[in-house]
Design a protein around this motif. Sequence first.
Motif, short mmCIF file in Angstrom:
data_model
loop_
_atom_site.label_atom_id
_atom_site.label_comp_id
_atom_site.label_asym_id
_atom_site.label_seq_id
_atom_site.Cartn_x
_atom_site.Cartn_y
_atom_site.Cartn_z
N VAL A 1 0.85 -1.19 0.00
CA VAL A 1 0.00 0.00 0.00
C VAL A 1 0.89 1.24 0.00
O VAL A 1 1.80 1.36 0.82
CB VAL A 1 -0.94 0.03 1.23
N ILE A 2 0.64 2.15 -0.94
CA ILE A 2 1.40 3.40 -1.01
C ILE A 2 0.43 4.57 -1.16
O ILE A 2 -0.71 4.40 -1.62
CB ILE A 2 2.40 3.40 -2.20
N ALA A 3 0.89 5.75 -0.78
CA ALA A 3 0.05 6.94 -0.93
C ALA A 3 0.93 8.18 -1.04
O ALA A 3 1.92 8.32 -0.31
CB ALA A 3 -0.91 7.09 0.24
N GLU A 4 0.55 9.06 -1.95
CA GLU A 4 1.11 10.40 -2.01
C GLU A 4 0.01 11.36 -1.59
O GLU A 4 -0.95 11.58 -2.34
CB GLU A 4 1.60 10.73 -3.43
N VAL A 5 0.12 11.90 -0.40
CA VAL A 5 -0.92 12.76 0.18
C VAL A 5 -0.64 14.20 -0.21
O VAL A 5 0.45 14.74 0.03
CB VAL A 5 -0.95 12.61 1.71
N ASN A 6 -1.64 14.82 -0.81
CA ASN A 6 -1.51 16.21 -1.28
C ASN A 6 -2.69 17.01 -0.75
O ASN A 6 -3.80 16.95 -1.28
CB ASN A 6 -1.48 16.24 -2.81
N ASP A 7 -2.45 17.79 0.27
CA ASP A 7 -3.52 18.57 0.89
C ASP A 7 -4.03 19.69 0.00
O ASP A 7 -5.11 20.25 0.26
CB ASP A 7 -3.03 19.17 2.22
N ASN B 1 0.94 -9.92 -5.33
CA ASN B 1 1.17 -9.55 -6.73
C ASN B 1 0.45 -8.25 -7.10
O ASN B 1 0.31 -7.93 -8.27
CB ASN B 1 0.70 -10.68 -7.65
N ILE B 2 0.01 -7.51 -6.09
CA ILE B 2 -0.79 -6.29 -6.30
C ILE B 2 -0.20 -5.14 -5.49
O ILE B 2 0.25 -5.32 -4.36
CB ILE B 2 -2.26 -6.53 -5.87
N VAL B 3 -0.22 -3.97 -6.10
CA VAL B 3 0.09 -2.72 -5.39
C VAL B 3 -1.19 -1.89 -5.33
O VAL B 3 -1.87 -1.72 -6.34
CB VAL B 3 1.20 -1.93 -6.10
N LEU B 4 -1.51 -1.41 -4.15
CA LEU B 4 -2.65 -0.51 -3.95
C LEU B 4 -2.11 0.90 -3.72
O LEU B 4 -1.32 1.12 -2.80
CB LEU B 4 -3.49 -0.96 -2.75
N ALA B 5 -2.52 1.84 -4.57
CA ALA B 5 -1.98 3.20 -4.50
C ALA B 5 -3.10 4.22 -4.32
O ALA B 5 -4.22 4.04 -4.81
CB ALA B 5 -1.18 3.52 -5.76
N PHE B 6 -2.74 5.31 -3.62
CA PHE B 6 -3.64 6.45 -3.44
C PHE B 6 -2.87 7.72 -3.78
O PHE B 6 -1.66 7.82 -3.51
CB PHE B 6 -4.12 6.56 -1.99
N ALA B 7 -3.56 8.71 -4.36
CA ALA B 7 -2.94 10.00 -4.66
C ALA B 7 -3.99 11.09 -4.49
O ALA B 7 -5.14 10.92 -4.91
CB ALA B 7 -2.37 10.02 -6.07
N GLY B 8 -3.59 12.20 -3.88
CA GLY B 8 -4.51 13.32 -3.75
C GLY B 8 -4.81 13.66 -2.31
O GLY B 8 -4.02 13.39 -1.39
N LYS B 9 -5.96 14.25 -2.11
CA LYS B 9 -6.33 14.75 -0.79
C LYS B 9 -6.93 13.62 0.04
O LYS B 9 -8.09 13.23 -0.15
CB LYS B 9 -7.32 15.90 -0.91
N THR B 10 -6.14 13.09 0.95
CA THR B 10 -6.61 12.01 1.81
C THR B 10 -5.74 11.97 3.05
O THR B 10 -4.86 12.82 3.24
CB THR B 10 -6.59 10.65 1.07
N ASP B 11 -5.96 10.99 3.89
CA ASP B 11 -5.23 10.84 5.14
C ASP B 11 -4.61 9.45 5.18
O ASP B 11 -5.29 8.46 4.91
CB ASP B 11 -6.19 11.04 6.33
N TRP B 12 -3.32 9.37 5.50
CA TRP B 12 -2.62 8.08 5.45
C TRP B 12 -3.25 7.06 6.41
O TRP B 12 -3.46 5.91 6.04
CB TRP B 12 -1.15 8.28 5.78
N ASP B 13 -3.55 7.47 7.61
CA ASP B 13 -4.16 6.54 8.56
C ASP B 13 -5.49 6.02 8.04
O ASP B 13 -5.84 4.84 8.23
CB ASP B 13 -4.35 7.21 9.92
N GLN B 14 -6.23 6.89 7.35
CA GLN B 14 -7.52 6.48 6.80
C GLN B 14 -7.35 5.43 5.71
O GLN B 14 -8.05 4.42 5.69
CB GLN B 14 -8.28 7.68 6.23
N VAL B 15 -6.40 5.65 4.80
CA VAL B 15 -6.26 4.71 3.69
C VAL B 15 -5.71 3.37 4.16
O VAL B 15 -6.08 2.32 3.62
CB VAL B 15 -5.40 5.30 2.54
#
Length: 412
Positions: free
Chosen positions: A14-20, A183-197
């Motif tokens: 699980v990865i995330a780029e958080v952008n407020d 075999n899967i990567v789950l990604a998030f980008a944008g306005k969110t919260d790391w603990d939430q995702v």
Amino acid sequence: MQFHHTVLDNGLRVIAEVNDQAHSVASGFFVKAGSRDESTEVAGVSHFLEHMVFKGTPRRDALAVNRDFDRVGAKHNAQTSEEDTFYHVTCLPEYLPQAFDVLSDILRPNLAEEDFDTEKQVIIEEIRMYLDNPMSVAYEAAKAAHFGPHPLGQSILGTIESITDLKVDQMRHYFAQRYSPSNIVLAFAGKTDWDQVVALAKAHCGGWQGGQITRQAVPPRGTGSFQAILRAEDQQQTIIGVGDAPPLESSDRYAAQLLATVLGDHTGSRLYWTLIDPGYADGVEVSYQDYNQAGALFTFLSCDPGETQANLGRISEVYRAATAEGITEEELTQAKNKVLARSVLRSERPMGRLASLGFHWTYRREYLSVAQELEAFSRVTLDDLRRILAEWPLLPMTIVSVGPTTDVHAPE
């Protein structure tokens, strides 16, 4: 922006780029499963499976899947390539829990036999649609000719015969292997919260099971062959040339992208001024494609059948000149400005960042911020381009010609 990553107990990354500063959030599953992972007996199963994922789960039928995305105004889609299947959704931040509930749910589909039999006809009609498209025919034939027996030469859609013969149990077996959480990567980008995702990932995906799966990514070597396919009903001749290029694991991919821009960008490139501006061709473009342990430089040409041989000669002359004389500082600067501008514009949207984040992490376990990506292109020098031209020769190419004439041969 802040980058985060973790691995769930079942192996899901699980990865995330958080952008407020963003106003939306995008999420996607990157499944390392594409046409190169298929045997001949199940050719096209990755793309077919992408369709089946939207046909219902133990919690939702196909109507509910679309309805529940629509209820929160989410934009969703999926795509299959030679190497990956990518499922994604974009929504307003406050609706991420509901949108992700649907997205994660469909990644554990029913794969019901009745839906399978119905969707099989949809896939067959899609194959027929692409068989009516000269560029699609040329592209499939060019990949097959260039890569030969290597799995990168296999069709993403499969064939009418392979899809007709495919059984639902074969798809279920493929799913059980390739859709393992490791075999899967789950990604998030944008306005969110790391603990939430992370909480969403654990709640919806933590129970997924599956073993380890590997891919034998053997570097290919192009054949350099020539093929002419007769399509008497076509009005134009369609030609695709393919040459080897740096793989996605190599830092030379930045130089290869810039070289493709100099040679064959759709505006202001060497091939544009040589073929399009004088009216010799309707379309010409060069595209760099990086793969797992492989790379390819595609040259696309569409023109009047009578100009085909002359245009192949003109392309050859442009490539020989680039190899002998190199690229100018002005050309490199212009190419950098184009690529940098496009990267920035694409990255202004969370969905634009999502694909870059997910694919980088899938194959390189690497996070590249927008600034780092821009810097990588900016560092490319004329010496780098000269080295690419020497190590990855533009000629000879594998060439496939499709159209109303077969009176065509490889340029001398």
